[in-house]
Design a protein around this motif. Structure first.
Motif, short mmCIF file in Angstrom:
data_model
loop_
_atom_site.label_atom_id
_atom_site.label_comp_id
_atom_site.label_asym_id
_atom_site.label_seq_id
_atom_site.Cartn_x
_atom_site.Cartn_y
_atom_site.Cartn_z
N GLU A 8 49.42 31.38 -0.22
CA GLU A 8 49.20 31.31 -1.67
C GLU A 8 47.71 31.09 -1.94
N ARG A 23 49.20 26.02 -1.99
CA ARG A 23 50.39 25.19 -2.17
C ARG A 23 51.63 25.95 -1.69
N THR A 43 55.94 26.11 -5.01
CA THR A 43 55.56 26.76 -6.25
C THR A 43 56.54 27.88 -6.57
N GLU A 44 56.52 28.29 -7.82
CA GLU A 44 57.36 29.41 -8.23
C GLU A 44 56.92 30.69 -7.52
N TRP A 87 61.56 24.27 -6.16
CA TRP A 87 61.97 25.51 -6.82
C TRP A 87 63.17 26.09 -6.07
N HIS A 139 63.53 25.03 -11.67
CA HIS A 139 62.71 23.96 -11.09
C HIS A 139 63.44 22.64 -11.27
N LYS A 170 53.07 22.24 -14.88
CA LYS A 170 52.02 23.21 -14.61
C LYS A 170 51.05 23.32 -15.78
#
Length: 487
Positions: free
Chosen positions: A76, A80, A83-84, A133, A152, A247
């Motif tokens: 990423e 991270r 995360t989505e 997620w 989430h 976020k």
């Protein structure tokens, strides 16, 4: 035939986790993969233990090592993993492998699915409770287009093993609901908590997509999360899509405006614009790290009884049309809003409000349910780096301009109010337009309902046309001229 006895009552029979997993396992057409990162392979475990898993599970994997995970799914940009974006990569990658490795010639009736989660459980010091997620990409017919459900969650338990078990239950409920409850999305949401108490986890964002959910408005699904007590607040951006509050608010300066926005008025926009100008001039406020949010409380949506979903969408559409982010919360008191923001940021906060709202804040009756009363509430409200930007009003009886200097709070609260005023926690918006100060949403709404003219000049530019074209808030004088596509 099932035996019934006189006096039996209808009830919602919730299948056990084993029954849910077994029903899917025994269907020779449902076939897919499980990819779970960060909390064991808890969901897949339910399907293995139910029996018959060899006809359902093509592959189960858990790329725990970060280097292995990056090698499989790609690194990423922000480095991270929970995360989505990482979850979507996992779903896309695993589904691509399914399609490449299983030919349709040999498997003409197979219904493919991929379930994935990327999770961080509670840390050793128990300071970070954990979140994750979770999603599923799947078909309902062989060869059909794929559908997705992505959510989430935040863990509330304080033990990693319990969080893993909770994740496994949620995942099983999600997979079962995706296949057998997709025609009733609102019920599917509630069924996610089968065999789970709401004090075990919070679902604060969910998005449905794909052909079977083509008529689903994800903003309404967000509303259901708050309405059902699954979370305290949800948020969607100017484009109408659900966004994760964490976020948006993380390490940001936050300016919030609470109201009914039924509809949004010129006063609302003036309050926003002038308070924003003042807020970004505050010391340590970086305009590039500042977020503005328009908040509507659930109690406001229930003001006239049961929640009117169309009325909610009308308000949301207008706010989105003027480029605003919207938050729906279950916070009746302002101090709870500030507490909520404090979970994500230590930066500056501002609340823009009118005189009547500030007077209500200093009314003790709203804090009788709190052990520490109004002092506890104010400690939480003003302890953080927060300021109230006060928009003046004209006294309806005398025509006098009411500001922070001459407003009248309840007698017992005078000294408390003076304390906060003296310490610069309440600041007047001095740049105001006297010509719009007598505009109120309720009066505009009444004019719209009665078919009266003149309300068009009381709302922001372009808003009147939206109300007329889309027939928002019950507008009926003008025929519908535009077929509207809901997001």
């Amino acid at each position: 035939m099932e035996i019934t006895i006189k006096g039996d009552k209808e009830f919602d029979d919730i299948p056990s986790l084993k029954s849910k997993a077994l029903r899917i396992n025994l269907n020779e057409n449902i076939y897919g993969t499980f990819a779970e990162i960060g909390a064991g392979q808890e969901t897949c475990r339910h399907f293995f233990r139910a029996g018959g898993a060899s006809g359902t599970i093509a592959k189960a994997m858990s790329a725990y090592d970060k280097d292995f995970s990056d090698a499989i799914y790609g690194a990423e940009d922000d480095g991270r993993y929970v995360t989505e974006a990482r979850l979507r990569k996992m779903l896309a990658h695993e589904m691509s492998l399914m399609e490449n490795r299983l030919t349709r010639e040999k498997n003409p009736n197979k219904i493919f699915f991929t379930y994935a989660n990327t999770v961080a459980t509670i840390d050793f010091a128990k300071q970070f409770k954990g979140h994750g997620w979770v999603g599923i990409k799947y078909q309902v017919e062989a060869g059909a287009e794929y559908n997705e459900i992505i959510l989430h969650l935040r863990f509330k338990e304080t033990d990693a093993r319990l969080q893993q078990e909770t994740l496994g239950i949620l995942g099983t409920n999600l997979i079962y609901g995706a296949f057998y409850k997709y025609n009733e999305p609102k019920k599917l949401l509630r069924y996610l908590y089968d065999h789970l108490d709401k004090d075990r986890l919070e679902i604060d964002t969910i998005n449905f997509s794909g052909p079977v959910f083509s008529n689903v408005d994800n903003r309404l699904m967000s509303l259901q999360l708050v309405k059902n007590g699954m979370t305290d607040a949800v948020m969607f951006g100017p484009d109408g899509t659900n966004v994760l509050p964490a976020k948006v608010f993380y390490k940001k300066n936050i300016l919030a405006l609470r109201g009914s926005f039924r509809p949004v008025t010129k006063v609302n926009m003036a309050m926003y614009e002038k308070s924003y100008e003042m807020f970004i001039k505050e010391n340590k406020v970086d305009v590039n790290k500042t977020v503005v949010v328009f908040e509507i409380t659930l109690s406001n949506l229930r003001a006239e009884g049961e929640i009117d979903e169309q009325d909610f969408i009308d308000r949301a559409d207008l706010l989105c049309s003027i480029g605003q982010s919207v938050m729906i919360s279950n916070f009746q008191e302002y101090f709870k809003v500030v507490e909520y923001f404090s979970n994500y940021t230590k930066a500056r906060m501002g609340l823009a409000m009118g005189v009547n709202n500030l007077i209500d804040i200093f009314d003790e009756k709203y804090y009788r349910h709190i052990s520490g009363g109004i002092l506890e509430a104010f400690g939480k409200l003003f302890f953080k780096d927060l300021k109230v930007y006060l928009y003046p009003m004209l006294d309806p009886d005398t025509g006098e301009l009411i500001t922070s200097e001459n407003l009248k709070v309840y007698p017992r609260m005078k000294e408390l109010y003076k304390f906060f005023k003296y310490n610069g926690k309440v600041i007047d918006i001095t740049d105001y337009d006297p010509k719009i100060m007598n505009i109120f949403s309720r009066e505009i709404l009444q004019m719209i309902s009665s078919g009266d003219r003149g309300w068009e000049d009381m709302v922001p530019e372009g808003t009147a046309e939206l109300i007329k074209d889309y027939r928002l808030f019950g507008y009926t004088r003008k025929p519908l001229t535009l077929n509207r596509k809901r997001k």
